[in-house]
Design a protein around this motif. Sequence first.
Motif, PDB file in Angstrom:
ATOM      1  N   GLN A  60     -28.597  -0.482   2.920  1.00 57.97           N
ATOM      2  CA  GLN A  60     -27.277  -0.378   2.287  1.00 57.97           C
ATOM      3  C   GLN A  60     -27.276  -1.206   1.012  1.00 57.97           C
ATOM      4  OE1 GLN A  60     -23.677  -0.316   4.731  1.00 57.97           O
ATOM      5  NE2 GLN A  60     -22.815  -1.924   3.436  1.00 57.97           N
ATOM      6  N   VAL A  61     -26.836  -0.590  -0.079  1.00 61.06           N
ATOM      7  CA  VAL A  61     -26.816  -1.259  -1.370  1.00 61.06           C
ATOM      8  C   VAL A  61     -25.440  -1.063  -2.010  1.00 61.06           C
ATOM      9  CG1 VAL A  61     -29.287  -1.017  -1.801  1.00 61.06           C
ATOM     10  CG2 VAL A  61     -27.742   0.807  -2.478  1.00 61.06           C
ATOM     11  N   VAL A  75     -25.259   7.022  -9.621  1.00 60.73           N
ATOM     12  CA  VAL A  75     -24.871   5.661  -9.270  1.00 60.73           C
ATOM     13  C   VAL A  75     -25.932   4.683  -9.748  1.00 60.73           C
ATOM     14  CG1 VAL A  75     -24.245   4.098  -7.385  1.00 60.73           C
ATOM     15  CG2 VAL A  75     -23.680   6.537  -7.219  1.00 60.73           C
ATOM     16  N   LEU A  76     -25.473   3.628 -10.427  1.00 53.28           N
ATOM     17  CA  LEU A  76     -26.375   2.568 -10.886  1.00 53.28           C
ATOM     18  C   LEU A  76     -26.541   1.553  -9.766  1.00 53.28           C
ATOM     19  CD1 LEU A  76     -27.998   1.283 -13.198  1.00 53.28           C
ATOM     20  CD2 LEU A  76     -25.900   0.086 -13.868  1.00 53.28           C
ATOM     21  N   LEU A  77     -27.786   1.374  -9.313  1.00 50.74           N
ATOM     22  CA  LEU A  77     -28.100   0.468  -8.215  1.00 50.74           C
ATOM     23  C   LEU A  77     -28.693  -0.827  -8.751  1.00 50.74           C
ATOM     24  CD1 LEU A  77     -29.713   3.101  -5.818  1.00 50.74           C
ATOM     25  CD2 LEU A  77     -27.334   2.325  -5.883  1.00 50.74           C
ATOM     26  N   ARG A 118     -18.969   0.176  -5.020  1.00 51.51           N
ATOM     27  CA  ARG A 118     -18.825   0.271  -3.573  1.00 51.51           C
ATOM     28  C   ARG A 118     -20.208   0.368  -2.922  1.00 51.51           C
ATOM     29  NH1 ARG A 118     -16.918   4.764  -0.298  1.00 51.51           N
ATOM     30  NH2 ARG A 118     -18.651   3.915   0.911  1.00 51.51           N
ATOM     31  N   PRO A 119     -20.278   0.184  -1.589  1.00 60.09           N
ATOM     32  CA  PRO A 119     -21.575   0.281  -0.908  1.00 60.09           C
ATOM     33  C   PRO A 119     -22.004   1.727  -0.703  1.00 60.09           C
ATOM     34  CG  PRO A 119     -19.867  -0.290   0.663  1.00 60.09           C
ATOM     35  CD  PRO A 119     -19.227  -0.315  -0.685  1.00 60.09           C
ATOM     36  N   LEU A 138     -28.276   9.095  -2.092  1.00 61.65           N
ATOM     37  CA  LEU A 138     -27.316   8.130  -1.556  1.00 61.65           C
ATOM     38  C   LEU A 138     -26.232   8.809  -0.729  1.00 61.65           C
ATOM     39  CD1 LEU A 138     -26.814   6.059  -4.824  1.00 61.65           C
ATOM     40  CD2 LEU A 138     -28.433   5.593  -2.975  1.00 61.65           C
ATOM     41  N   SER A 139     -25.587   7.996   0.104  1.00 64.49           N
ATOM     42  CA  SER A 139     -24.461   8.466   0.905  1.00 64.49           C
ATOM     43  C   SER A 139     -23.383   7.397   0.948  1.00 64.49           C
ATOM     44  CB  SER A 139     -24.901   8.801   2.333  1.00 64.49           C
ATOM     45  OG  SER A 139     -23.775   9.100   3.143  1.00 64.49           O
ATOM     46  N   ALA A 140     -22.177   7.784   0.557  1.00 71.91           N
ATOM     47  CA  ALA A 140     -21.023   6.907   0.740  1.00 71.91           C
ATOM     48  C   ALA A 140     -20.363   7.178   2.094  1.00 71.91           C
ATOM     49  CB  ALA A 140     -20.015   7.123  -0.385  1.00 71.91           C
TER      50      ALA A 140
END
Length: 359
Positions: A60-61, A75-77, A118-119, A138-140
Motif C-alpha cells: 500500500q502506497v 497517479v504519482l507514487l 490518498r492510499p 493501482l487500486s483505490a
Amino acid sequence: MYAIIPGSRSAMHSSQRTMHAAARVPCWTSVILRHRVVVAARLRKQAQAVPCAALEAGAQVVGTVLWAGPKGAKVLLPNDVVGFMPLREAPFTIRDASEDRLASEVRETPCLPKGLVRPFRILNVPANPGGTPLGPLLSARLCDLDVLWQRASQLCDVSIQHKENLMVTIEGANNGGLLSRLNGLSLFVPVSQLEKKGHNEWWTEKDMAAQFAGREVGLAVLEVARASRKIVCSVVKARENDDLRHLAVGTLVSGTVRRIEPFGVFVGINGTRVSGLLHISNVSRQHIETVQGIFEVGEEVRCLVMGLDPGYTNISLSIAELEREEGDVLINKQRVWEHAEEQAALFRTWVKNQDPFYN
C-alpha cells in the motif's frame, strides 16, 4: 488607397510579409504539445532512474492524482514513479439498492479529482519490455474495502462484547433470510435468526419481504468473514441484547431453573439466552446445606442481580435479598415472589446510600 493586382510583384511582397508575421506568432497547440512531450520525457527518465521492481504487488502506497479521466487515472507514487488506476479499481462507493447503477452506464466524469492524495494498493508491477518504463497497476477500491471490513469487524466486537445493536434498513429477502447492507457491504439475516412467526409456522420469502422490506430493524452482528464476504446478523440476538443492557446491580429478573448443581442453581433469564448463577449462599438468608429439594428444573423463579461482568457472561443472582424474613424461600416461595418488587426497591435504595455513584 491603391488596389493590389493579383499576380503582381506587390501582391507577392504582401503575401511574404503575411507569412513572416504568422511565423512570429506562436501556435498555442504546438506549445502545449511540446510541453507534454517534455513532461513525458522527464517522467520517463525518472521512471528509468527508479525501477518499478522496488514497488511490490500487494503493498500500500500513498499517491497523488496527476490526471484522471472517465476510464482511469495516472497517479504519482513515491520516488516519482507514475502508476495507473483503471476505472474498475476506482474508490469504493457506498450505495443502497436504490442507488445502484446499471453495469452498462457510461461514466462521463473523471473517476478521481486531480491533486487528490490518498492510499492505493499495488495490484501488479509489469515488466519493462523493450526498455519502455511501465508504472504499476493501482487500486483505490481495495484500500477502501480494507477500511470498511475493519469497521465491520469492530462493530461485530462491540455487538458481542457490549451487546450493542445496529439499526439497518432491510432491502429485500430470499428463501434463506433477509438482505441488507452495512456500509455498502452485503449483510444477511438467516431465517433461523428471526423471531418465530407463529406456532409451527415458517417464514417464506414473500412473508419476509412484506414484513421487513423497507423497514429499519435492530440487528446484532454475529459474524464478519471477509474471506467469504459474509456479514451475518440476528434479530433474535438484538432483542436479547436490548434486555441484557438493562441489567444492573439491583435489577429484578424472572427466569427458569435450567440446571441444579451442589454449589447452586443456574437460572435462565427470561428474554435472553444467558443464565445467571444463584449460588447456594444467595438462596436464603438462613443457612442451608444443599439446594436439592428446594428447586426443580423448569421452575419459574424471581431473582435480584447482584453482579455481572462487562461481557454479561457471568451474572450473579440472589433470592436471599428478596426475603422479608429469614428462610421465607424455604417455607413459602409465593410470598417471596409477591413482595419481590418491594424488596428489590429497598435493596436499590440501600445500595444507593452506600455508593453515591450508583445509578
